[in-house]
Design an enzyme around this catalytic site. Structure first.
Site, PDB file in Angstrom:
ATOM      1  NE  ARG A  37     -16.021 -34.266 -17.463  1.00  0.00           N
ATOM      2  CZ  ARG A  37     -16.173 -32.993 -17.827  1.00  0.00           C
ATOM      3  NH1 ARG A  37     -15.124 -32.191 -17.925  1.00  0.00           N
ATOM      4  NH2 ARG A  37     -17.376 -32.508 -18.075  1.00  0.00           N
ATOM      5  CE  LYS A  90     -23.126 -30.033 -16.713  1.00  0.00           C
ATOM      6  NZ  LYS A  90     -22.930 -29.994 -18.160  1.00  0.00           N
ATOM      7  CE  LYS A  98     -26.351 -32.569 -17.355  1.00  0.00           C
ATOM      8  NZ  LYS A  98     -26.216 -33.060 -18.732  1.00  0.00           N
ATOM      9  CG  ASP A 132     -25.037 -39.011 -17.275  1.00  0.00           C
ATOM     10  OD1 ASP A 132     -25.110 -38.674 -18.471  1.00  0.00           O
ATOM     11  OD2 ASP A 132     -24.091 -38.711 -16.525  1.00  0.00           O
TER      12      ASP A 132
END
Length: 438
Positions: free
Chosen positions: A63, A127, A313, A342
């Site tokens: 990542r 987030k 989310k 996504d």
């Protein structure tokens, strides 16, 4: 401080890389698994990409991790967060088994769906809707994004490249860093750690309208192989730096909500109710907090300083992201190749579109790879690419005279992943226009 008896995903990656005779062979093998590699000299960045099934433990480390190839092996320079999955995303058995070997407690979720797999305390972390930038030490402090070794990518705003800005992410980061923090902050950082920041900026907006640029510390990880690749809590490191600097440096941190788990709520997958419950709590933690925010990451410590994360989310954010992102064939190809669909794919119709897109892409790549192998073998029988590379390349070019997509073949020949991806975007856009938008 370090967690003991833990084998981290990046160690599985190193083990896998060491099983190959050369970095080039390793990179080629990983590419077939959906792991892209960007190379600058002896530095290699590994990033999961389209087609990665996440059925190997080392896939989790890909990542944006940066490793250096040395004569004695591979050295980790930067190791951001491991892959964390979307809520409800199904995990492969090997990944579930890996986490279960580390866990404190028995799993909650027996269906291998990403969520709270473990009966452990959790916290919800804001987030942020920005760009992840990692600060690491390599004969001086350097930065990278999750997709660029030197953070030299063009600024993207509202899903589009801001061609009017003559700046890169690297320039924007250091410009913001200098405005928000004193230069002596770098002297207080631990060179055996990498620091994971989220940069939010009006000029690099995705959806959430941040009015002021900021750099927020969201993660810290050790890259010392002797002590282990454990994580350090951002607040813990921020307190250390605050104290060491005599209170002069106060690192910005994301809002964090700690609470006892409500397993009934999560098992039922009633996410709308969850957001209705936690949004007021987040607003109380951050003055003037926008109701429409990206969402949060649910974090559970499954072993000492080893964390399992699930991203969830906000439904309104997802809808706004859909509206903000102009879904042209070119943009769809770009999002698909960057593995970002996504973020907004929700409806059955959209899921069907993605399946068609995968079929188109798979067919395209199979055709390209098959043609490349045929041409390469044919010319290799005439002239050796190692002994006479100039003549080989000349004949290779002549053989491609009738091909529409020459640039991909040359990029494949040179092992240039960035040029391959650029060419694939163009080719996939053309195929999308013919196959999905006719």
């Amino acid at each position: 401080m370090e967690s003991m008896n833990v084998k981290y995903p990046v160690e599985y990656l190193i083990e896998h890389l060491n099983s190959f005779e050369s970095p080039e062979v390793a990179v080629e093998s990983l590419r077939k698994e959906g792991i892209m590699c960007k190379n600058r000299g002896d530095l290699y960045m590994f990033k999961y990409h389209l087609g990665c099934k996440f059925d190997k433990i080392y896939h989790l480390a890909c990542r944006g991790a940066i490793l250096r190839k040395t004569d004695s092996g591979w050295k980790v320079l930067s190791y951001p967060f491991d892959k964390f999955f979307n809520w409800g995303e199904e995990l492969q058995p090997e990944i579930v088994n890996y986490y279960q070997t580390l866990r404190y407690a028995s799993p909650l979720n027996e269906k291998r769906k990403a969520g709270f797999m473990f009966k452990l305390p959790m916290k919800l972390v804001e987030k942020l809707d920005g760009t992840c930038v990692v600060l690491y030490y390599d004969e001086g402090w350097k930065i990278h994004t999750l997709g660029s070794i030197d953070a030299n990518g063009s600024i993207v705003k509202n899903g589009m490249v801001t061609t009017h800005m003559d700046k890169t992410y690297r320039e924007l980061f250091w410009e913001t860093f200098e405005k928000k923090y004193p230069p002596y902050l770098l002297y207080h950082l631990n060179s055996s750690y990498c620091y994971i920041f989220e940069m939010v900026h009006p000029d690099a907006r995705v959806v959430v309208p941040y009015e002021e640029p900021n750099i927020i510390l969201i993660g810290v990880r050790s890259v010392d192989p002797e002590k282990g690749y454990f994580e350090v809590g951002p607040s813990e490191e921020a307190v250390r730096i605050f104290n060491e600097s005599g209170g002069k440096i106060n690192l910005k941190l994301p809002a964090v909500l700690s609470q006892e788990q409500n397993y009934t709520l999560f098992r039922a997958n009633r996410l709308q109710e969850l957001f209705e419950e936690v949004t007021p709590l987040f607003k109380s933690l951050r003055d003037g907090y926008e109701v429409v925010y990206e969402g949060f990451v649910a974090v559970q410590e499954i072993a000492p300083r080893v964390y399992y994360r699930t991203k969830i989310k906000h439904p309104v954010y997802l809808e706004l992201h859909r509206i903000k992102t102009t879904i042209t064939p070119e943009k769809l190809a770009d999002l698909f190749l960057e593995n970002k669909l996504d973020d907004f794919v929700l409806t059955p119709d959209e899921q069907e579109t993605v399946m068609k897109l995968k079929e188109i892409y798979t067919d395209m790549r199979n055709q390209l790879e098959s043609s490349f192998d045929t041409i390469y073998k044919e010319i290799s029988e005439q002239v050796s690419p190692e002994e006479n590379p100039g003549e080989f390349r000349k004949r290779f070019a002549l053989r491609l005279m009738d091909y529409h997509d020459k640039s991909w073949f040359f990029a494949r020949l040179d092992g240039d992943e960035e040029k391959m991806q650029k060419s694939e975007k163009k080719l996939l856009t053309e195929r999308i226009e013919k196959g999905l938008f006719k």
